[in-house]
Scaffold this motif. Structure first.
Motif, PDB file in Angstrom:
ATOM      1  N   SER A  36     -18.986 110.699  48.347  1.00 37.11           N
ATOM      2  CA  SER A  36     -19.073 111.788  47.376  1.00 37.11           C
ATOM      3  C   SER A  36     -20.407 112.505  47.481  1.00 37.11           C
ATOM      4  N   VAL A  37     -21.481 111.720  47.622  1.00 30.43           N
ATOM      5  CA  VAL A  37     -22.806 112.328  47.770  1.00 30.43           C
ATOM      6  C   VAL A  37     -22.872 113.146  49.051  1.00 30.43           C
ATOM      7  N   LYS A  38     -22.316 112.580  50.121  1.00 29.57           N
ATOM      8  CA  LYS A  38     -22.307 113.306  51.399  1.00 29.57           C
ATOM      9  C   LYS A  38     -21.538 114.621  51.256  1.00 29.57           C
ATOM     10  N   TRP A  39     -20.407 114.569  50.575  1.00 27.89           N
ATOM     11  CA  TRP A  39     -19.617 115.784  50.367  1.00 27.89           C
ATOM     12  C   TRP A  39     -20.393 116.787  49.529  1.00 27.89           C
TER      13      TRP A  39
ATOM     14  N   PRO B 151     -22.597 124.703  49.445  1.00 32.85           N
ATOM     15  CA  PRO B 151     -23.674 125.685  49.574  1.00 32.85           C
ATOM     16  C   PRO B 151     -24.744 125.596  48.492  1.00 32.85           C
ATOM     17  N   LEU B 152     -24.345 125.413  47.240  1.00 34.16           N
ATOM     18  CA  LEU B 152     -25.345 125.365  46.169  1.00 34.16           C
ATOM     19  C   LEU B 152     -26.242 124.140  46.336  1.00 34.16           C
ATOM     20  N   ALA B 153     -25.646 122.995  46.642  1.00 33.62           N
ATOM     21  CA  ALA B 153     -26.432 121.779  46.829  1.00 33.62           C
ATOM     22  C   ALA B 153     -27.369 121.917  48.036  1.00 33.62           C
ATOM     23  N   GLN B 154     -26.877 122.533  49.104  1.00 35.30           N
ATOM     24  CA  GLN B 154     -27.712 122.751  50.278  1.00 35.30           C
ATOM     25  C   GLN B 154     -28.901 123.641  49.936  1.00 35.30           C
ATOM     26  N   PHE B 155     -28.639 124.691  49.157  1.00 40.23           N
ATOM     27  CA  PHE B 155     -29.704 125.604  48.750  1.00 40.23           C
ATOM     28  C   PHE B 155     -30.753 124.874  47.914  1.00 40.23           C
ATOM     29  N   LEU B 156     -30.296 124.093  46.938  1.00 40.92           N
ATOM     30  CA  LEU B 156     -31.226 123.387  46.053  1.00 40.92           C
ATOM     31  C   LEU B 156     -32.031 122.337  46.829  1.00 40.92           C
ATOM     32  N   LEU B 157     -31.378 121.633  47.749  1.00 39.14           N
ATOM     33  CA  LEU B 157     -32.082 120.648  48.551  1.00 39.14           C
ATOM     34  C   LEU B 157     -33.156 121.318  49.401  1.00 39.14           C
ATOM     35  N   PHE B 158     -32.813 122.444  49.997  1.00 39.04           N
ATOM     36  CA  PHE B 158     -33.779 123.154  50.843  1.00 39.04           C
ATOM     37  C   PHE B 158     -34.951 123.653  50.011  1.00 39.04           C
ATOM     38  N   GLN B 159     -34.670 124.150  48.793  1.00 43.50           N
ATOM     39  CA  GLN B 159     -35.757 124.581  47.911  1.00 43.50           C
ATOM     40  C   GLN B 159     -36.709 123.420  47.630  1.00 43.50           C
TER      41      GLN B 159
ATOM     42  N   TYR C   9     -40.122 129.582  54.900  1.00 46.90           N
ATOM     43  CA  TYR C   9     -39.838 130.721  54.023  1.00 46.90           C
ATOM     44  C   TYR C   9     -39.474 131.974  54.818  1.00 46.90           C
ATOM     45  N   ASP C  10     -39.277 131.833  56.118  1.00 52.16           N
ATOM     46  CA  ASP C  10     -38.797 132.956  56.926  1.00 52.16           C
ATOM     47  C   ASP C  10     -37.326 133.228  56.618  1.00 52.16           C
ATOM     48  N   ALA C  11     -36.928 134.481  56.813  1.00 47.22           N
ATOM     49  CA  ALA C  11     -35.510 134.821  56.672  1.00 47.22           C
ATOM     50  C   ALA C  11     -34.689 133.997  57.655  1.00 47.22           C
ATOM     51  N   GLY C  12     -33.617 133.403  57.179  1.00 51.24           N
ATOM     52  CA  GLY C  12     -32.741 132.607  58.027  1.00 51.24           C
ATOM     53  C   GLY C  12     -33.064 131.127  58.061  1.00 51.24           C
ATOM     54  N   ALA C  13     -34.181 130.715  57.446  1.00 53.04           N
ATOM     55  CA  ALA C  13     -34.587 129.307  57.508  1.00 53.04           C
ATOM     56  C   ALA C  13     -33.551 128.395  56.849  1.00 53.04           C
ATOM     57  N   LEU C  14     -32.949 128.840  55.760  1.00 54.37           N
ATOM     58  CA  LEU C  14     -31.923 128.031  55.093  1.00 54.37           C
ATOM     59  C   LEU C  14     -30.731 127.811  56.016  1.00 54.37           C
ATOM     60  N   ASP C  15     -30.284 128.860  56.706  1.00 50.28           N
ATOM     61  CA  ASP C  15     -29.141 128.730  57.615  1.00 50.28           C
ATOM     62  C   ASP C  15     -29.437 127.729  58.730  1.00 50.28           C
ATOM     63  N   VAL C  16     -30.669 127.728  59.223  1.00 51.63           N
ATOM     64  CA  VAL C  16     -31.049 126.777  60.264  1.00 51.63           C
ATOM     65  C   VAL C  16     -30.971 125.353  59.723  1.00 51.63           C
ATOM     66  N   PHE C  17     -31.524 125.156  58.537  1.00 55.60           N
ATOM     67  CA  PHE C  17     -31.532 123.834  57.889  1.00 55.60           C
ATOM     68  C   PHE C  17     -30.112 123.307  57.721  1.00 55.60           C
TER      69      PHE C  17
ATOM     70  N   SER D  17     -27.391 124.263  59.336  1.00 57.88           N
ATOM     71  CA  SER D  17     -26.731 124.067  60.619  1.00 57.88           C
ATOM     72  C   SER D  17     -27.164 122.762  61.283  1.00 57.88           C
ATOM     73  N   VAL D  18     -28.464 122.471  61.237  1.00 60.32           N
ATOM     74  CA  VAL D  18     -28.969 121.259  61.878  1.00 60.32           C
ATOM     75  C   VAL D  18     -28.308 120.020  61.283  1.00 60.32           C
ATOM     76  N   PHE D  19     -28.074 120.036  59.954  1.00 61.36           N
ATOM     77  CA  PHE D  19     -27.526 118.854  59.305  1.00 61.36           C
ATOM     78  C   PHE D  19     -26.003 118.817  59.303  1.00 61.36           C
ATOM     79  N   SER D  20     -25.367 119.890  59.744  1.00 63.95           N
ATOM     80  CA  SER D  20     -23.899 119.911  59.745  1.00 63.95           C
ATOM     81  C   SER D  20     -23.312 119.933  61.152  1.00 63.95           C
ATOM     82  N   THR D  21     -24.137 120.224  62.162  1.00 64.22           N
ATOM     83  CA  THR D  21     -23.645 120.279  63.535  1.00 64.22           C
ATOM     84  C   THR D  21     -23.317 118.875  64.034  1.00 64.22           C
ATOM     85  N   PRO D  22     -22.203 118.692  64.710  1.00 64.50           N
ATOM     86  CA  PRO D  22     -21.880 117.368  65.266  1.00 64.50           C
ATOM     87  C   PRO D  22     -22.968 116.886  66.221  1.00 64.50           C
TER      88      PRO D  22
END
Length: 311
Positions: free
Chosen positions: A171-174, A179-187, A222-230, A232-237
């Motif tokens: 459940s935690v992994k899910w 997206p909201l959890a990913q955003f908050l974790l990255f913040q 804090y660069d544009a796109g940094a969240l998307d990189v974060f 992707s790195v944790f979701s890519t196989p």
């Protein structure tokens, strides 16, 4: 290939190279040595060329030295892509071909070590030698946690036998795939105090954790796109297994271990490397996850002597 000068907070000026339409930042120091291969230094997760400052200045009298920001990190562009070892392998291989122009000794820390191993194993014509410093990457058999899995382990409960605990773990992994959890974790993880706290966990010598080091990790987050990189790195196989890559490897291999690294059991991981590539050379250093930054004089000396010996 196009290169333009870029400003830098370091004393070493860098340039941008255009790769697949994206700006890639790199630093070059030292002069080309006819009888010695150039070096290419590759940073770990969340770091950049800045992390190699002590090594660039310590090695550029003996070698032509390059350091590069992997796409998605440092001063390089952060487009919305699937970030993986294959992507960075291709980036590094093309950089060697287009910018350096000759066989190169790759030296990579953590995630950068895995990317460098991918190049050395799958593009031997680009590689004069390989140096891995607390290198990340999965083996076919379970291994001690390594970066970036270490961060995941901090936000997920440990594996337990209880069915309820397993359910909660899933459940935690899910939850952290939302997206909201990913955003908050990255913040959370990109705050200066969290960056410092993480460094204090993985550096043995706390005096090496300077305000400048924290800022060098904080700024690109804090660069544009940094969240998307974060994300992707944790979701890519996971990419190709390390043992598979080692079976393909043909060049000389040096392992430098910061033995106090809490993210990986270096002695146990070392045995795995030796199992699949027994002819390697290795040293265990009194340091944590980033020995090149904690004990740069030792790393520079060992790397220099090794490159000259294989050359």
């Amino acid at each position: 290939m196009q290169a333009t000068t870029a400003s830098s907070t370091t004393s070493l000026p860098g340039q941008y190279w255009q790769w697949r339409g994206h700006n890639v930042y790199y630093v070059r120091a030292g002069e080309k040595q006819p009888q010695r291969p150039p070096l290419l230094l590759v940073h770990g997760f969340g770091a950049s060329t800045d992390h190699w400052r002590k090594n660039i200045t310590g090695l550029n009298q003996d070698f032509e030295v390059f350091a590069i920001d992997l796409l998605g990190f440092g001063r390089s562009a952060k487009p919305k892509l699937q970030y993986s070892g294959d992507l960075w392998r291709d980036q590094l291989n093309d950089f060697i071909s287009e910018v350096i122009g000759q066989k190169t000794v790759l030296a990579g820390n953590s995630l950068g070590g895995y990317a460098s191993l991918c190049v050395a194993a799958q593009h031997p014509d680009s590689t004069a030698g390989l140096v891995l410093l607390n290198s990340a990457g999965p083996f076919s058999t379970p291994q001690p946690t390594s970066e970036p899995e270490a961060l995941q382990s901090q936000i997920q409960p440990p594996k337990e036998s209880s069915g309820l605990q397993k359910l909660l773990g899933n459940s935690v992994k899910w939850m952290f795939q939302q997206p909201l959890a990913q955003f908050l974790l990255f913040q959370y993880v990109r705050q200066r105090w969290v960056i410092r706290q993480t460094l204090e966990k993985v550096y043995l010598d706390k005096s090496a954790i300077t305000d400048q080091l924290v800022e060098e990790i904080y700024r690109p987050a804090y660069d544009a796109g940094a969240l998307d990189v974060f994300v992707s790195v944790f979701s890519t196989p996971q990419g190709e297994k390390v043992d598979v890559l080692l079976r393909q490897l043909t060049c000389s291999l040096l392992l430098l271990w910061g033995e106090a690294d809490p993210w990986m059991n270096c002695r146990e991981r070392s045995q795995k490397f030796r199992q699949y590539y027994p002819e390697l050379k290795e040293y265990f250093l009194t340091a944590g996850h980033c020995p090149h930054d904690e004990v740069p004089n030792q790393v520079n000396s060992l790397l220099r002597d090794w490159v000259l010996s294989i050359n």
